[in-house]
Design an enzyme around this catalytic site. Structure first.
Site, PDB file in Angstrom:
ATOM      1  N   LYS A  17       0.825  -1.208   0.000  1.00  0.00           N
ATOM      2  CA  LYS A  17       0.000   0.000   0.000  1.00  0.00           C
ATOM      3  C   LYS A  17       0.863   1.263   0.000  1.00  0.00           C
ATOM      4  CE  LYS A  17      -3.397  -2.805   0.324  1.00  0.00           C
ATOM      5  NZ  LYS A  17      -3.873  -3.307  -0.971  1.00  0.00           N
ATOM      6  N   ASP A  18       0.184   2.389  -0.302  1.00  0.00           N
ATOM      7  CA  ASP A  18       0.852   3.684  -0.308  1.00  0.00           C
ATOM      8  C   ASP A  18       1.532   3.963   1.018  1.00  0.00           C
ATOM      9  OD1 ASP A  18      -0.197   5.469  -2.839  1.00  0.00           O
ATOM     10  OD2 ASP A  18      -1.656   3.968  -2.213  1.00  0.00           O
ATOM     11  N   LYS A  19       2.606   4.740   0.945  1.00  0.00           N
ATOM     12  CA  LYS A  19       3.306   5.135   2.161  1.00  0.00           C
ATOM     13  C   LYS A  19       2.631   6.337   2.807  1.00  0.00           C
ATOM     14  CE  LYS A  19       6.642   8.042   3.939  1.00  0.00           C
ATOM     15  NZ  LYS A  19       6.935   9.471   3.689  1.00  0.00           N
TER      16      LYS A  19
END
Length: 669
Positions: free
Chosen positions: A294-296
């Site tokens: 997932k996105d940071k």
């Protein structure tokens, strides 16, 4: 659109021709919330409501409400989807700095140096007291994993470490480097593998080595003498049917444990979170499985499964993990791990703030007129993307957001099997004097892995693993290969995938620019199933692919949303038109004309896949609202009439919300 670094990563080629608007995303961390949709189509935050409540669920003290958000603060690198290659390596490392603490870990490093320099008799080092038996087990395993020539003993609750006497005896017969390499060979326990000592023409000495090896390791290995170019050496081979180490009932039971949980993380890489949890439990990063990265810079929710850790042990660590920016919920026992790609997609709740028309410099319009126009622009943009979708580019997260060397450049060096260049590209620093950049600059300037490791922040798991490996094996080609092997497979394969993703992005832009928005002869498309529906998938390595014929082009049988383009790899076929030739020219330009998309030394294999040219968001809804505290252009002053756009939608796996927003807004983000 201006040609920034991002628009090089993600070309400015769109499907719709609406005007769009300006705005800012991720102003606040809660403006970007990503929730995984599991293989059954359930939102993982709401999935618990569909399960039968059991004792395990009822006792989970870390359960979160479906509409809750985490609130943490943690800095990290950028991460993104890695692709569908799921082979994992067993060469990951424990982080002794996390397990023992930095000061004790440094004492242990110094202890090892003292052993090698002075060879004192019966020297011991106390690693401290550990009341919890699981924690003691973690220490034993971590130290042995890092230093196989050491032995740890427990005098409850204290753990002491000393040199393995067998190592000491062998090092009197052969060099210390050979003794250490031999013990690593034994510790790996790869059946059928072999190890050869340096040439030795002294028969009596060879006999002494044979006797030691057979006495100490006879159940595991067989030894023989062989000659090569007039020199004689001893070869040691692990027995194919050697007697396996007998495991206790508790160890056998532990190996069969799988615990699932939902991970909420904020401003943190998925892989960094895994590295920390693995160190805390004394397991390998590959013991954690997940469906996607997932996105940071976001609040994200995703399913995970960890092997060899019971639900109770997991719950005992939740408070510690929360301090690191992770919150665990829905902890429960399951029967099997997750697989990469084992999800339907992701749900996004986004906020775009400080909306402005692209011609915001026009100061003659009133605030009311501007807002009225914005409402019209947003309505048109959302309608177009709902019906036409967007170009399914890999997002900028795939390549890294900094100004330094990007992930695809590292990946290209790895595909060329240039390990040294790949390492030096990886350690190219951003501008600035933050600790990570200083440590990277020091390594590139001095080639001193040990000193650079001391400077590298503890939170930078990848960099520290690689520096440790190079401190042990050197910074030449072999040492750099060992540095890459020190990373979990999912981390290693990210970089070649990033290169292939850039090629895919460029291929799509070239396809649309030169061949338009119609389906052409030679294009690849999904085939129709028996019920006349198109197969649905975001990305797959083995779809039913059809090559469009001239008659099918003339009849207009297929639509652009059915067109696929291949991600380069060793199992895909390319379009049978000008785009196929473009792929070959593009790869040749980077020196990959004959690339097999395998790097055997790093256990990397890229079969490739087929990715739809277009993606269409599902359940897309929006809401415009006035904000009481939006920042005016240029920052500083508050604009009480600022508009914000709230968006909610689902995307298939491996599709990027930021790319969808680019199509809606027609602007860089």
């Amino acid at each position: 659109m201006k040609q920034s670094r991002e628009t090089v990563n993600v070309p400015a080629c769109f499907i719709s021709n609406h005007e769009g608007f300006l705005g800012t995303i991720k102003t606040f961390i809660e403006d970007f919330v990503v929730t995984e949709i599991d293989i059954h189509g359930l939102n993982v935050r709401a999935a618990a409501a569909t399960r039968t409540s059991g004792a395990e669920e009822n006792q989970t003290s870390t359960e979160m409400k479906d509409n809750s958000h985490c609130s943490f603060s943690q800095d990290s690198d950028v991460s993104s989807e890695c692709g569908a290659d799921t082979l994992l390596s067993s060469s990951e490392s424990f982080d002794l700095d996390v397990i023992l603490g930095q000061s004790v870990s440094e004492e242990l490093e110094q202890f090892v140096l003292t052993l090698r320099d002075k060879r004192p008799v019966e020297l011991e080092l106390s690693l401290g007291s550990f009341a919890d038996k699981h924690q003691r087990a973690n220490v034993h395993r971590a130290v042995r994993h890092r230093f196989p020539f050491l032995m740890t003993v427990t005098i409850q609750p204290e753990i002491r470490v000393r040199e393995d006497p067998d190592y000491r005896e062998l090092s009197r017969l052969v060099t210390e480097d050979e003794a250490e390499d031999f013990f690593r060979f034994i510790d790996a326990k790869v059946r059928g593998s072999s190890y050869a000592f340096a040439p030795d023409d002294n028969k009596e000495h060879r006999t002494a080595v044979h006797h030691f090896l057979n006495r100490r390791f006879g159940k595991l290995v067989e030894t023989k003498t062989f000659s090569d170019h007039g020199r004689t050496s001893i070869s040691v081979r692990l027995r194919e049917q050697g007697r396996p180490k007998k495991r206790t009932a508790d160890e056998r039971k532990e190996e069969e444990i799988y615990t699932a949980f939902t991970l909420c993380k904020e401003n943190l890489e998925t892989l960094e979170a895994i590295s920390y949890m693995a160190a805390a439990f004394g397991v390998l990063p590959s013991d954690f499985t997940y469906a996607g990265i997932k996105d940071k810079r976001a609040i994200t929710y995703q399913s995970m499964v960890v092997k060899k850790v019971s639900p109770q042990r997991l719950k005992e660590k939740t408070a510690e993990f929360e301090k690191r920016g992770m919150r665990l919920s829905q902890v429960r026992s399951v029967s099997e791990p997750l697989r990469l790609g084992q999800l339907q997609g992701n749900h996004f709740d986004l906020v775009v703030r400080n909306l402005k028309p692209h011609d915001a410099a026009d100061t003659h319009s009133s605030a009311t007129d501007v807002n009225t126009r914005l409402e019209m622009l947003v309505k048109e943009a959302v309608k177009n993307v709902k019906t036409k979708g967007f170009v399914n580019y890999y997002g900028p997260q795939r390549f890294g957001s900094g100004q330094g060397v990007q992930s695809d450049e590292v990946g290209l060096a790895l595909l060329k099997e240039d390990m040294v260049s790949a390492v030096r590209l990886f350690f190219t620093a951003e501008e600035g004097d933050d600790p990570q950049s200083l440590a990277k600059k020091h390594f590139l300037q001095t080639d001193n892995a040990k000193e650079s490791l001391a400077l590298m922040p503890l939170s930078k798991a990848r960099e520290r693993l690689m520096l440790r490996a190079m401190n042990r094996y050197g910074t030449g080609p072999d040492g750099c290969a060992q540095a890459w092997l020190s990373l979990p497979h999912s981390m290693r394969v990210f970089y070649p995938h990033a290169y292939c993703s850039r090629v895919w992005n460029e291929a799509v832009a070239h396809r649309l620019a030169t061949m338009g928005h119609g389906v052409k002869e030679g294009d690849l498309v999904w085939v129709q199933t028996h019920d006349n529906k198109m197969e649905e998938a975001a990305e797959t390595s083995s779809p039913q692919v059809h090559v469009v014929t001239n008659l099918e082009e003339q009849a207009g049988i297929f639509k652009l949303e059915q067109v696929l383009l291949p991600m380069p790899g060793n199992t895909v076929k390319y379009p049978e038109n000008a785009i196929g030739a473009w792929y070959q020219e593009r790869l040749a330009r980077d020196g990959l004309a004959d690339c097999r998309f395998r790097v055997s030394g790093l256990k990397l294999n890229l079969p490739g896949c087929y990715r739809p040219l277009l993606a269409v968001p599902q359940n897309l809804s929006y809401q415009l609202q006035r904000t009481a505290g939006g920042e005016a252009a240029g920052g500083g002053a508050r604009d009480m009439n600022s508009l914000a756009l709230k968006l909610s939608f689902n995307l298939n796996s491996s599709c990027y919300a930021t790319v969808c927003l680019r199509e809606i807004m027609k602007s860089d983000l």
